[in-house]
Design an enzyme around this catalytic site. Structure first.
Site: not given
Ligand code: F6P
Length: 319
Positions: A11, A23, A72, A103-104, A125, A127, A129, A171, A211
């Site tokens: 992503g 780079v 991907r 990560d991938g 990313t 995320d 993560d 995700r 409240r």
């Molecule tokens: O990994 C980044 C991310 O944006 C996630 O948060 C999301 O679930 C996913 O990619 C969506 O990916 P795509 O739109 O490329 O299928």
């Protein structure tokens, strides 16, 4: 090391362009030839390379997305695809590779490294993560984008005295939801890593109404459940006027924040420095303000957990 290649994979994330720029410029500064590989590992397999010079990366530090495109690739997950990719890189004379991604992408990077192409990963990313780095490129921008959206939603939520469910990306990871929820003053934050009961969310909403509170915002990470379904459930079980906003890919675009540009510049340049020093099979990261490099194996073996203290704080401040 004579020729370094750079690619972006997975992503996209704001700041990837700033990393490519770093780079390319760091390599040229050190007298090393540099090429870009379009479309991530798909481009690797096809042996695609684009010659990069100082001007190729002019005027991109402020641009979201990635000028090298991203993909991907399922084919690259096969042994044949990986060997084909390593072979194509060797044929193109590439002896060092920088992979900007998540990560991938690092699993692909490690394979190429083991097949003889010295490789360094740069975490990019939204995320956030990835273990062994305090932050990933793109996270800060995505947080900013989502918080700005929540501020706007809050205006209309207040005017109409409504409950809003805002679904953010993530995700498998709740970092974005947690940070956005805390910074956006959400009443509840739902993330995949921490179990929750919608009954507790309802109880909190009802306490708020009792409240005198007239509107609420619930931030949901996409991995914790569908915002739309959660919205329907809450409407059905409370009778409140509930609306749902799915922020979606708006979170992946836009100009990177200064912080993301800085991080990308530092990490991209550090990746080149490591390759030139003969290091490879590692990810660069930043911990407590210090640049460092960690073996891919360590990155893969390190658990990544959300910040429980931040989660508790958000809960405490939204009683
Ligand atoms: O990994 C980044 C991310 O944006 C996630 O948060 C999301 O679930 C996913 O990619 C969506 O990916 P795509 O739109 O490329 O299928």
């Amino acid at each position: 090391m004579k020729k370094i290649a750079v690619l972006t994979s997975g992503g996209d994330a704001p700041g990837m362009n700033a990393a490519i720029r770093a780079v390319v410029r760091a390599a040229i500064y050190n007298g090393v030839e540099v090429v870009g590989i379009p479309r991530g590992f798909s481009g690797v397999m096809r042996g695609d390379t684009i010659a990069m010079n100082l001007g190729s990366v002019a005027d991109i530090i402020q641009r979201g997305g990635t000028i090298l495109y991203t993909a991907r690739s399922e084919e690259f997950k096969t042994r044949e695809g990986q060997e084909q990719g390593a072979q194509a890189l060797r044929q193109a004379g590439v002896d060092g590779l920088v992979v900007v991604g998540g990560d991938g992408s690092f699993h692909g990077a490690q394979v190429l490294d083991r097949l003889g192409v010295a490789t360094i990963g740069v975490p990019g990313t939204i995320d956030n993560d990835i273990p062994c780095t305090d932050e990933t490129i793109g996270f800060d921008t995505a947080v900013q984008t989502a918080v700005e959206a929540i501020d706007k939603i809050r205006d209309t939520a207040t005017s109409h005295e409504r409950t809003f469910v805002v679904e953010v990306m993530g995700r498998h990871a709740g970092d974005l939801a947690l940070t956005v929820g805390l910074a956006g003053g959400a009443e509840s934050i739902l993330i995949p890593e921490i179990p929750f009961q919608l009954e507790d969310v309802i109880a909190k909403l009802e306490r708020g109404v009792a409240r005198g509170k007239r509107h609420s915002i619930i931030v949901v990470a996409e991995g914790a459940g569908s915002g739309i379904e959660i919205g329907k459930y809450l409407q059905h079980h409370t009778g409140f006027d509930v609306r749902v906003t799915v922020l979606g890919h708006i979170q992946r675009g836009g100009p990177p924040t200064a912080r993301d540009r800085m991080l990308a510049s530092q990490l991209g340049s550090h990746a080149v420095a490591l390759l030139l020093a003969g290091e490879h099979g590692k990810m660069v990261g930043v911990e407590h303000g210090q640049l460092h490099a960690v073996d891919f194996d360590t990155v893969f073996a390190t658990p990544r957990t959300p910040d429980q203290e931040l989660f508790d704080l958000a809960d405490k401040l939204s009683i």
